[in-house]
Design an enzyme around this catalytic site. Structure first.
Site, PDB file in Angstrom:
ATOM      1  N   ASP A   1     -20.393  71.595  48.798  1.00 47.47           N
ATOM      2  CA  ASP A   1     -19.291  70.712  48.401  1.00 47.47           C
ATOM      3  C   ASP A   1     -18.688  71.393  47.174  1.00 47.47           C
ATOM      4  O   ASP A   1     -18.704  70.854  46.077  1.00 47.47           O
ATOM      5  CB  ASP A   1     -19.843  69.312  48.086  1.00 47.47           C
ATOM      6  CG  ASP A   1     -18.744  68.252  48.054  1.00 47.47           C
ATOM      7  OD1 ASP A   1     -17.564  68.637  48.118  1.00 47.47           O
ATOM      8  OD2 ASP A   1     -19.079  67.057  47.947  1.00 47.47           O
TER       9      ASP A   1
ATOM     10  N   GLU B   1     -10.971  72.643  53.041  1.00 53.69           N
ATOM     11  CA  GLU B   1      -9.819  71.955  52.452  1.00 53.69           C
ATOM     12  C   GLU B   1      -9.132  72.914  51.483  1.00 53.69           C
ATOM     13  O   GLU B   1      -9.615  73.129  50.377  1.00 53.69           O
ATOM     14  CB  GLU B   1     -10.278  70.706  51.687  1.00 53.69           C
ATOM     15  CG  GLU B   1     -11.121  69.738  52.480  1.00 53.69           C
ATOM     16  CD  GLU B   1     -12.028  68.887  51.593  1.00 53.69           C
ATOM     17  OE1 GLU B   1     -11.563  68.343  50.572  1.00 53.69           O
ATOM     18  OE2 GLU B   1     -13.229  68.785  51.900  1.00 53.69           O
TER      19      GLU B   1
ATOM     20  N   TYR C   1     -12.227  67.404  59.430  1.00 52.67           N
ATOM     21  CA  TYR C   1     -13.643  67.744  59.654  1.00 52.67           C
ATOM     22  C   TYR C   1     -13.730  68.336  61.064  1.00 52.67           C
ATOM     23  O   TYR C   1     -13.331  67.672  62.031  1.00 52.67           O
ATOM     24  CB  TYR C   1     -14.523  66.498  59.662  1.00 52.67           C
ATOM     25  CG  TYR C   1     -14.736  65.772  58.367  1.00 52.67           C
ATOM     26  CD1 TYR C   1     -13.713  65.047  57.761  1.00 52.67           C
ATOM     27  CD2 TYR C   1     -15.994  65.739  57.774  1.00 52.67           C
ATOM     28  CE1 TYR C   1     -13.942  64.335  56.589  1.00 52.67           C
ATOM     29  CE2 TYR C   1     -16.228  65.018  56.609  1.00 52.67           C
ATOM     30  CZ  TYR C   1     -15.188  64.324  56.023  1.00 52.67           C
ATOM     31  OH  TYR C   1     -15.407  63.596  54.876  1.00 52.67           O
TER      32      TYR C   1
ATOM     33  N   GLN D   1     -12.022  74.047  49.350  1.00 53.82           N
ATOM     34  CA  GLN D   1     -13.250  73.278  49.178  1.00 53.82           C
ATOM     35  C   GLN D   1     -14.034  73.392  50.483  1.00 53.82           C
ATOM     36  O   GLN D   1     -13.559  72.967  51.541  1.00 53.82           O
ATOM     37  CB  GLN D   1     -12.930  71.803  48.877  1.00 53.82           C
ATOM     38  CG  GLN D   1     -14.152  70.922  48.600  1.00 53.82           C
ATOM     39  CD  GLN D   1     -14.644  70.976  47.148  1.00 53.82           C
ATOM     40  OE1 GLN D   1     -14.055  71.655  46.306  1.00 53.82           O
ATOM     41  NE2 GLN D   1     -15.721  70.280  46.859  1.00 53.82           N
TER      42      GLN D   1
ATOM     43  N   HIS E   1      -9.452  62.198  45.351  1.00 50.49           N
ATOM     44  CA  HIS E   1      -8.502  62.168  46.466  1.00 50.49           C
ATOM     45  C   HIS E   1      -7.362  61.162  46.281  1.00 50.49           C
ATOM     46  O   HIS E   1      -7.023  60.396  47.194  1.00 50.49           O
ATOM     47  CB  HIS E   1      -9.236  61.876  47.774  1.00 50.49           C
ATOM     48  CG  HIS E   1     -10.183  62.966  48.210  1.00 50.49           C
ATOM     49  ND1 HIS E   1      -9.994  64.292  47.895  1.00 50.49           N
ATOM     50  CD2 HIS E   1     -11.337  62.917  48.946  1.00 50.49           C
ATOM     51  CE1 HIS E   1     -10.973  65.011  48.421  1.00 50.49           C
ATOM     52  NE2 HIS E   1     -11.803  64.214  49.055  1.00 50.49           N
TER      53      HIS E   1
ATOM     54  N   HIS F   1      -7.733  66.848  55.089  1.00 49.07           N
ATOM     55  CA  HIS F   1      -9.185  66.667  55.036  1.00 49.07           C
ATOM     56  C   HIS F   1      -9.812  66.673  56.432  1.00 49.07           C
ATOM     57  O   HIS F   1     -10.642  65.805  56.762  1.00 49.07           O
ATOM     58  CB  HIS F   1      -9.502  65.360  54.307  1.00 49.07           C
ATOM     59  CG  HIS F   1     -10.822  65.365  53.618  1.00 49.07           C
ATOM     60  ND1 HIS F   1     -12.005  65.600  54.282  1.00 49.07           N
ATOM     61  CD2 HIS F   1     -11.162  65.181  52.323  1.00 49.07           C
ATOM     62  CE1 HIS F   1     -13.002  65.535  53.422  1.00 49.07           C
ATOM     63  NE2 HIS F   1     -12.515  65.291  52.224  1.00 49.07           N
TER      64      HIS F   1
ATOM     65  N   ASN G   1      -9.142  66.179  45.754  1.00 51.87           N
ATOM     66  CA  ASN G   1     -10.377  66.502  45.035  1.00 51.87           C
ATOM     67  C   ASN G   1     -10.472  65.689  43.728  1.00 51.87           C
ATOM     68  O   ASN G   1      -9.752  64.715  43.552  1.00 51.87           O
ATOM     69  CB  ASN G   1     -10.515  68.009  44.804  1.00 51.87           C
ATOM     70  CG  ASN G   1     -11.968  68.461  44.849  1.00 51.87           C
ATOM     71  OD1 ASN G   1     -12.840  67.837  44.274  1.00 51.87           O
ATOM     72  ND2 ASN G   1     -12.228  69.565  45.544  1.00 51.87           N
ATOM     73  N   ARG G   2     -11.311  66.143  42.815  1.00 52.71           N
ATOM     74  CA  ARG G   2     -11.653  65.285  41.678  1.00 52.71           C
ATOM     75  C   ARG G   2     -10.884  65.606  40.394  1.00 52.71           C
ATOM     76  O   ARG G   2     -10.589  66.777  40.127  1.00 52.71           O
ATOM     77  CB  ARG G   2     -13.155  65.392  41.397  1.00 52.71           C
ATOM     78  CG  ARG G   2     -13.981  64.778  42.509  1.00 52.71           C
ATOM     79  CD  ARG G   2     -15.464  64.967  42.312  1.00 52.71           C
ATOM     80  NE  ARG G   2     -16.212  64.217  43.321  1.00 52.71           N
ATOM     81  CZ  ARG G   2     -16.406  64.636  44.582  1.00 52.71           C
ATOM     82  NH1 ARG G   2     -15.926  65.793  44.985  1.00 52.71           N
ATOM     83  NH2 ARG G   2     -17.064  63.880  45.439  1.00 52.71           N
TER      84      ARG G   2
HETATM   85  C1  BGC Z   1     -15.396  65.984  48.621  1.00 55.45           C
HETATM   86  C2  BGC Z   1     -16.702  65.294  48.922  1.00 55.45           C
HETATM   87  C3  BGC Z   1     -16.400  63.932  49.460  1.00 55.45           C
HETATM   88  C4  BGC Z   1     -15.539  64.082  50.690  1.00 55.45           C
HETATM   89  C5  BGC Z   1     -15.132  62.769  51.290  1.00 55.45           C
HETATM   90  C6  BGC Z   1     -14.635  66.096  49.896  1.00 55.45           C
HETATM   91  O1  BGC Z   1     -13.406  66.704  49.653  1.00 55.45           O
HETATM   92  O2  BGC Z   1     -15.553  67.219  48.009  1.00 55.45           O
HETATM   93  O3  BGC Z   1     -17.499  65.206  47.773  1.00 55.45           O
HETATM   94  O4  BGC Z   1     -17.561  63.236  49.773  1.00 55.45           O
HETATM   95  O5  BGC Z   1     -14.390  64.799  50.367  1.00 55.45           O
HETATM   96  O6  BGC Z   1     -14.551  61.970  50.327  1.00 55.45           O
END
Ligand code: BGC
Length: 342
Positions: free
Chosen positions: A244, A308, A181, A281, A105, A179, A79-80
């Site tokens: 998100d 996540e 999906y 997340q 990430h 991560h 994450n950020r």
């Molecule tokens: C983030 C998104 C991002 C995605 C792919 C997610 O964990 O929260 O904002 O676009 O990852 O990088």
């Protein structure tokens, strides 16, 4: 139960990447040592066949190229991190800004871009692969040599456990996640907006325009963010502007807590998620747009959802959040279990 190892491809560095195919009961999962990645999750379709419910790439080149972190292990910090910097022990650590002004990430060469060491085994819990690597002091700007491992185990009941461990030789920060999906109908089958989701999370973190949490958790009650009772991901998504966001688990005790259930109405497939981590997340695939997928398919907006499990985003800069600090002598150990019901 079985594990099969196959050649996946050769990297430009000359390193070999492998695939590991784990079978247990009616479930089949593929992993790669490139990025300690979850590559596919095949579930029974009730007609004697199986469908892959995980978005991803069909070739190694897909994973080494630009892709939105399909199924990879994310680190050193998932994450950020706001402003691409943090301070620790009075020292400031600048990081690479790969998401506007922010660090996302793990940066330019995150944990998903390395070939990990792999050891496979077949125990009573099912077939298992343990991936490990040493992230060197200074890698992507983070302090401390960090030894990290991720063990995937597939049970014959359809439970896929992902267990993380990390240790450091100098004070550092850590936040590891996967991560993945998912699209429980089948990867590449269109939007996931009809999937019904429930989350045992009565609070979430509102974010600013750069998706950095603004501050303290806020109650979801009465808002588009409320999944405490099952509703489709699509029902209020327009109001939420696409999910998100970090949700905080309503924990009563430490340890594994089942906090999420997802149901796909057409196939009747279901999955649950349990974790020892404090937050998750929820990402509704908002930025997917013509992303090349498996078998020549293309993934569009909302083509998959992610849950996540992790610590809170930007926690290195938010002292009131659960701590992401790791000290020498400490063991960072967490587990997340995705369980699939056909
Ligand atoms: C983030 C998104 C991002 C995605 C792919 C997610 O964990 O929260 O904002 O676009 O990852 O990088």
């Amino acid at each position: 139960m079985s594990i099969e190892k196959k050649h996946f491809g050769l990297l430009e560095s000359g390193e070999d990447a492998s695939l590991f195919i784990l079978c247990a009961g009616e479930f089949r999962v593929t992993l790669s040592d490139y990025g300690a990645t979850l590559v596919s999750v095949f579930m029974p379709d009730g007609r004697g066949g199986r469908d892959d419910v995980l978005l991803g790439c069909s070739t190694l080149g897909g994973y080494t190229g630009k892709h939105p972190y399909f199924g990879v292990t994310v680190g050193r910090f998932a994450n950020r991190i706001g402003g691409s910097r943090f301070s620790l022990g009075g020292k400031e650590y600048p990081l690479f800004a790969n998401d506007g002004a922010n660090h996302l990430h793990g940066g330019l060469k995150g944990f998903n871009t390395f070939v990990w060491k792999a050891e496979s085994s077949e125990g009573t819990a099912g077939p298992s692969v343990r991936f490990s690597r040493r992230s060197l002091d200074g890698e992507e700007g983070y302090p401390g040599n960090m030894d990290v491992s991720v063990r995937y185990t597939l049970g014959k009941d359809g439970a896929l456990s992902i267990a993380y461990e990390a240790q450091t030789d100098a004070e550092t920060v850590v936040n590891l996640t996967n991560h993945a999906y998912f699209n429980l109908r089948r990867e590449g089958s269109g939007p996931i907006l009809g999937h019904e989701l429930s989350l045992a999370c009565s609070r979430y973190l509102p974010v600013d325009g750069g998706l950095i949490p603004k501050g303290e958790p806020v109650a979801v009650a009465g808002s588009a963010f409320d999944f405490t009772k099952p509703k489709t991901i699509g029902r209020d998504i327009a109001v939420a502007g696409g999910y998100d966001h970090c949700y905080i688990l309503d924990r009563k005790a430490p340890g594994l807590m089942e906090f999420a259930e997802v149901k796909e109405p057409v196939t009747g497939r279901r999955m649950t998620v349990a974790t020892s981590l404090p937050a998750v997340q929820l990402y509704s695939g908002n930025f997917l747009s013509g992303v090349a997928g498996k078998r020549g398919s293309s993934y569009e907006k909302h083509g998959g959802f992610c849950l996540e499990t992790q610590l809170f985003p930007d926690s290195p800069n938010k002292p009131s959040y659960p701590s992401c600090r790791l000290l020498p002598g400490q063991l960072w150990a967490h587990e997340t279990v995705y369980r699939f019901f056909a």
